[in-house]
Design an enzyme around this catalytic site. Structure first.
Site, PDB file in Angstrom:
ATOM      1  N   LYS A 150     -18.016  21.690  41.824  1.00  0.00           N
ATOM      2  CA  LYS A 150     -17.936  20.957  43.087  1.00  0.00           C
ATOM      3  C   LYS A 150     -18.534  19.566  42.836  1.00  0.00           C
ATOM      4  CE  LYS A 150     -18.591  19.365  47.270  1.00  0.00           C
ATOM      5  NZ  LYS A 150     -19.184  17.999  47.392  1.00  0.00           N
ATOM      6  N   GLY A 207     -28.981  16.495  41.880  1.00  0.00           N
ATOM      7  CA  GLY A 207     -28.962  15.721  43.114  1.00  0.00           C
ATOM      8  C   GLY A 207     -30.353  15.591  43.694  1.00  0.00           C
ATOM      9  N   GLY A 209     -31.567  20.156  46.902  1.00  0.00           N
ATOM     10  CA  GLY A 209     -31.922  21.200  45.959  1.00  0.00           C
ATOM     11  C   GLY A 209     -32.782  22.288  46.585  1.00  0.00           C
ATOM     12  N   GLU A 259     -31.676  19.931  38.528  1.00  0.00           N
ATOM     13  CA  GLU A 259     -32.158  18.609  38.114  1.00  0.00           C
ATOM     14  C   GLU A 259     -32.221  17.758  39.372  1.00  0.00           C
ATOM     15  OE1 GLU A 259     -30.796  14.530  36.084  1.00  0.00           O
ATOM     16  OE2 GLU A 259     -29.739  16.305  35.382  1.00  0.00           O
ATOM     17  N   CYS A 291     -32.096   9.200  38.003  1.00  0.00           N
ATOM     18  CA  CYS A 291     -33.347   9.877  38.327  1.00  0.00           C
ATOM     19  C   CYS A 291     -34.420   9.681  37.270  1.00  0.00           C
ATOM     20  CB  CYS A 291     -33.099  11.374  38.544  1.00  0.00           C
ATOM     21  SG  CYS A 291     -32.219  12.150  37.166  1.00  0.00           S
ATOM     22  N   GLU A 343     -38.390   8.393  46.267  1.00  0.00           N
ATOM     23  CA  GLU A 343     -37.311   7.952  45.379  1.00  0.00           C
ATOM     24  C   GLU A 343     -36.344   7.048  46.148  1.00  0.00           C
ATOM     25  OE1 GLU A 343     -34.486   9.947  42.009  1.00  0.00           O
ATOM     26  OE2 GLU A 343     -34.536  10.953  43.950  1.00  0.00           O
TER      27      GLU A 343
END
Length: 492
Positions: free
Chosen positions: A189, A242, A247, A264, A298, A397
Site C-alpha cells: 500500500k 511513516g 505507526g 520505521e 527521517c 519532527e
C-alpha cells in the site's frame, strides 16, 4: 502489462496477478513542482484490499516452498528490468515526488534496483543455524542424553508493506525484496502522494516472472485502503514507514491480532558538534537537511547541538551553505532543493517556522517563501538559532528543510540534550578526536550514530529507539525481520 503503460493515464490495481479496475474510481496525483496532474491512481475499496490479501494468502504456500535459487533469479531479473527502464521510471518518480532528476535516478530508482539485487543474494543466505549440543540428565522430561538443536528461519506469511512518500522506489524495494527473498508474499500500500512508481515496480516484477498473488499493489487517497491492509485477518505482519502517530495506531491494531511489526517511524536527529570538530565537514553533513529530499527524510540531522566555542562560526557557515543552494524546478540542471510533497505539507513546515519565531528562535536564513516561485510547493532552506530544548521546533519532527541550533557547554550537557527527545533514530557526532566521538556515540539513545559523517553502511542494522520505531532492517537484518525463528530439537 495492461494498466502499467506510460500512455495510459489511469493505473489499475494489481491483485492476484491481474490488473484490476478500482471500485472507487481514481484520484489525481499532483506534481509538487508544477501543481499539474501527473496521472490517475486507483481508489481501492476495502473489499479489494481484502481480496489482495486473500490472493497473497493463497500464493504463500507455493511461494514459501519455492527453491531459494528460483526466488533469487526472479529478483535478479526484476533488478535488470528496473535498470533497463531507469530513465523513464526516474522521470515519473521526479514528477510525482518532487525529487531532483539526479536524486530520482541515483537515489530512488537505482537504489530500488540495487535492493532487489541485494536480496536476490539474500534469498541464498543460510536459514539454518546450528546450536551447540546440550547434555541433559535423566528426569521427568525423559532419558539422559545429548540433545542437538537447529534455529531455523521461516517466512512470516502475508506481509502488508505501507511505504513512505519521500522515496517511492528505495523504500518499497527495501520492504518487498527481503520479504520475497524470505518466502513471504506481500500486499503493498504505497503513500497516496506518489504511488505510480510502485505500479511500475509491480510491472517489472510481473515481467520478471513473479507468480500471481505473490505481489499485490493497492492504493487510495484516504485511510480506508491502509486500514484494510492492516486489519485484514489474512495479514500476518505489517511493515510500515511513516509518522510516529500513524505507526502507533497501526501498532494498536497489530497488537489485537498479534501481527508481527516492523516500524520505521519519525526522527529528530541530533548532530552534536564539538569544539574540536572539522566545521566544514559538519556543515556539509548537516546541510543535507536543507537539500536532500528537501529535508523530508527521517534520518536528517535537523537538531544541531553545538559547543559554545564554535557556535557562532558554525551558524555562519550553515547560513552561507544554505544561501548557495539553488531552489527551484527539480528537472532543471543545477537545482539542489526541490519542492516538498504537497501544499498541505508546505503550509505545515511554514507554520513550524512561524511557531519558532513566536517561541523566540532567530531566523538566520530562509523563513520566507522562495522568490520567483509562484507555482509549486517550495520551502526555503531555513536556519533557526537561539533555540532551547523546550521549544516545539526543537522537539517535534518538522520533516522539511529546517535546521534548529541549540548551544551547550560540555560533553555531558550535549549528551543529555541529545537524549532528551521522544525520538532515537540516527544521531551524529562531529569531533576531531575519534575516540572522544565514539565514547559519546555509545551514550546516545539512538538506533544509529554517524561519526563525522551522514553516510551509512547499507549492511548495518537500521531502526530506532523509543518512538522512532520497532525492529531492525537493511542488509541481512531485513531478512531476519521478515522471518520467524523455529527451533528443532532431537536426541543424539
Amino acid at each position: 502489462m495492461s494498466g502499467t503503460s506510460d500512455d495510459d493515464p489511469k493505473r489499475r490495481l494489481f491483485i492476484g496477478g491481474r490488473w484490476t479496475e478500482p471500485d472507487h474510481g481514481h484520484y489525481e496525483v499532483i506534481d509538487p513542482a508544477t501543481e499539474e496532474v501527473v496521472g490517475l491512481a486507483p481508489e481501492a475499496s476495502r473489499e479489494q484490499v481484502h481480496a489482495a490479501a486473500a490472493a497473497a494468502r493463497e500464493a504463500f504456500t507455493t511461494w514459501s516452498r519455492t527453491r531459494p535459487e528460483e526466488r533469487a533469479a526472479i529478483l535478479d531479473r526484476a533488478a535488470d528490468l528496473m535498470r533497463r527502464d531507469l530513465v523513464a521510471s526516474a522521470d515519473l518518480a521526479r514528477a510525482e515526488s518532487g525529487a531532483t532528476t539526479a536524486t530520482a535516478r541515483g537515489m530512488q530508482v537505482a537504489v530500488g534496483a540495487a535492493r532487489f539485487r541485494r536480496y536476490a543474494r539474500g534469498a541464498l543466505e543460510p536459514v539454518e543455524e546450528p546450536i551447540a549440543p546440550q547434555i541433559n540428565e535423566a528426569g521427568p522430561m525423559g532419558r539422559a542424553g545429548v540433545f542437538g538443536a537447529l534455529a531455523v528461519r521461516r517466512p512470516v506469511g502475508v506481509v502488508t508493506c505501507i511505504t513512505s512518500y519521500n522515496n517511492p522506489w528505495a523504500n518499497p524495494a527495501g520492504k518487498i525484496a527481503p520479504a520475497l527473498a524470505m518466502g513471504n508474499t506481500v500486499v503493498v500500500k504505497p503513500a497516496p502522494q506518489d504511488p505510480l512508481s510502485v505500479y511500475r515496480m509491480a510491472g517489472a516484477l510481473q515481467e520478471a516472472g513473479v507468480p500471481a498473488g505473490v505481489v499485490n499493489v493497492v492504493t487510495g487517497s484516504g485511510p480506508e485502503a491502509g486500514e484494510a491492509a492492516v486489519d485484514c485477518e489474512d495479514v500476518d505482519m505489517v511493515s510500515f514507514t511513516g509518522s510516529t502517530a500513524v505507526g502507533q495506531r497501526i501498532g494498536e491494531v497489530c497488537g489485537r491480532g498479534m501481527k508481527r511489526q516492523l516500524m520505521e517511524l519519525g526522527g529528530k536527529g541530533a548532530a552534536i558538534v564539538l569544539d574540536d570538530a572539522d566545521l566544514d565537514s559538519a556543515v556539509a553533513g548537516i546541510g543535507t537537511t536543507f537539500s536532500f529530499y528537501s529535508g523530508q527524510i527521517c534520518t536528517a540531522p535537523t537538531r544541531v547541538l553545538v559547543q559554545r566555542g564554535v557556535h557562532d562560526a558554525l551558524i555562519g557557515k550553515l547560513a552561507a551553505y544554505a544561501g548557495h543552494l539553488k531552489v527551484g524546478d527539480p528537472a532543471a540542471k543545477g537545482t539542489v532543493v526541490g519542492p516538498v510533497i504537497s501544499a498541505a505539507h508546505r503550509d505545515r513546515v511554514e507554520a513550524y517556522v512561524e511557531l519558532g519565531r513566536k517561541e523566540g528562535a532567530r531566523v538566520v536564513t530562509g523563513g520566507a517563501h522562495p522568490a520567483g516561485l509562484d507555482r509549486g510547493f517550495y520551502v526555503a532552506p531555513t536556519l533557526l538559532a537561539d533555540c532551547t530544548n523546550d521549544m516545539r521546533v526543537v522537539r517535534e519532527e518538522i520533516f522539511g528543510p529546517v535546521v534548529v541550533v541549540v548551544p551547550f557547554d560540555d560533553e555531558e550537557e550535549g549528551i543529555a540534550l541529545a537524549n532528551d527527545s521522544d525520538y532515537g533514530l540516527i544521531d551524529y557526532v562531529w569531533s576531531g578526536d575519534v575516540a572522544r566521538a565514539f565514547r559519546i556515540a555509545r551514550q546516545l539513545c539512538a538506533g544509529g550514530v554517524g561519526v563525522n559523517t551522514v553516510g551509512r553502511n547499507m549492511e548495518a542494522p537500521f531502526g530506532g529507539f523509543k518512538k522512532s520505531g520497532v525492529g531492525r532492517d537493511v542488509g541481512s537484518y531485513a531478512l531476519h525481520a521478515y522471518g520467524e525463528l523455529q527451533s528443532i530439537v532431537w536426541p543424539g
